[in-house]
Enzyme design. Structure first.
Site, PDB file in Angstrom:
ATOM      1  N   SER A 135       0.860  -1.170   0.000  1.00  0.00           N
ATOM      2  CA  SER A 135       0.000   0.000   0.000  1.00  0.00           C
ATOM      3  C   SER A 135       0.900   1.225   0.000  1.00  0.00           C
ATOM      4  O   SER A 135       2.083   1.138   0.324  1.00  0.00           O
ATOM      5  CB  SER A 135      -0.871  -0.006   1.267  1.00  0.00           C
ATOM      6  OG  SER A 135      -1.458   1.251   1.491  1.00  0.00           O
ATOM      7  N   TYR A 149      -1.497  -1.417  11.036  1.00  0.00           N
ATOM      8  CA  TYR A 149      -1.570  -1.685   9.602  1.00  0.00           C
ATOM      9  C   TYR A 149      -0.384  -1.063   8.869  1.00  0.00           C
ATOM     10  O   TYR A 149       0.264  -1.725   8.048  1.00  0.00           O
ATOM     11  CB  TYR A 149      -2.877  -1.141   9.034  1.00  0.00           C
ATOM     12  CG  TYR A 149      -2.953  -1.227   7.528  1.00  0.00           C
ATOM     13  CD1 TYR A 149      -3.186  -2.443   6.892  1.00  0.00           C
ATOM     14  CD2 TYR A 149      -2.766  -0.098   6.735  1.00  0.00           C
ATOM     15  CE1 TYR A 149      -3.248  -2.529   5.508  1.00  0.00           C
ATOM     16  CE2 TYR A 149      -2.819  -0.169   5.355  1.00  0.00           C
ATOM     17  CZ  TYR A 149      -3.054  -1.387   4.750  1.00  0.00           C
ATOM     18  OH  TYR A 149      -3.100  -1.470   3.378  1.00  0.00           O
TER      19      TYR A 149
END
Length: 255
Positions: A135, A149
């Protein structure tokens, strides 16, 4: 030589599903792994050479089991796509610990375990591709309100970069896919414990678009779909960390 396969984890929806569709249309032999296979059954019926495996990869033993299953059938995984991953939005002091442990298991440990096994087979063949789906979070210094995360994706970045350098004299390519906000189940999962609209003010990419871009650029070290995402990542390399943290926090604010 053993039959060659592309293995995709988290293939039942989002980017993983769209990657599976692209490769199926190309006539590739696929192993698709997901907890729920219902959405993949029509794909298997439409195209040949698709094998479905139902496993919850947040359970670490299942990563070992997956490798053993493919070994038992003498499959050579020439392309490993570590796509399975989850997120969770909220202040760390208020989020659920068990959910975060499961996230670390899936986003970090399972990815590492599967890469460990399959890269050894690739080295023997001196051939292969590894695509670790990360990401833009993995390129940031940290991520307030998604601290765990962001940390897992930072691992993916560091691990992939190190592995790529180790394999620089081989014919094995290691790529990081770093999408920004994408229309997948990820947002629903990340915000399920909060009445939040994650990245509400940002433009989402379609999972199909991200997958097409990833396939086109497979083999490149860092694959970032979208101009805004590129600007966000590359500008973060030069901005003071405090400013990056402020921007990320504003983007992910629950208010």
């Amino acid at each position: 030589m053993n039959k060659e396969y592309i293995l995709i984890t988290g293939a039942s929806s989002g980017i993983g599903y769209e990657l599976a569709k692209i490769y199926a249309q190309q006539g590739q032999s696929l192993i698709l792994v997901a907890r729920n296979l219902d959405s993949l059954l029509p794909l298997q019926q439409k195209y040949q050479n698709i094998e479905l495996i139902s496993l919850d990869l947040s359970i670490l033993d299942n990563a070992h089991k997956l490798y053993q299953m493919t070994q038992a059938k003498n499959y050579f995984i020439h392309t490993l796509i570590n796509n399975a991953g989850v997120g969770l939005l909220g202040d760390f002091y208020s989020t659920d610990l068990e959910t975060e442990i499961s996230m670390v298991n899936l986003n970090v440990q399972t990815l590492m375990i599967l890469t460990k096994y399959y890269v050894q087979d690739m080295v023997k063949q001196n051939s292969g591709y590894i695509l670790n789906v990360s990401s833009v979070a993995g390129e940031m210094p940290a991520g307030p309100m998604m601290s765990v995360y962001y940390a897992t994706k930072a691992f993916v970045t560091s691990f992939s970069d190190g592995l790529r350098y180790e394999l620089r004299k081989t014919n094995i390519k290691v790529s990081i896919l770093a999408p920004g906000p994408t229309l997948t189940n990820f947002v629903k999962t990340a915000t399920k414990e909060n009445n939040a609209n994650l990245f509400a003010n940002l433009k989402f990419h379609r999972a199909e678009t991200v997958a097409q871009y990833a396939v086109k650029h497979l083999g490149k070290p860092l694959i970032i779909p979208g101009l805004f995402n590129k600007l966000l990542v590359y500008s973060s390399y030069f901005m003071p960390k405090s400013i990056v943290l402020f921007i990320v926090n504003r983007i992910q604010s629950l208010k």
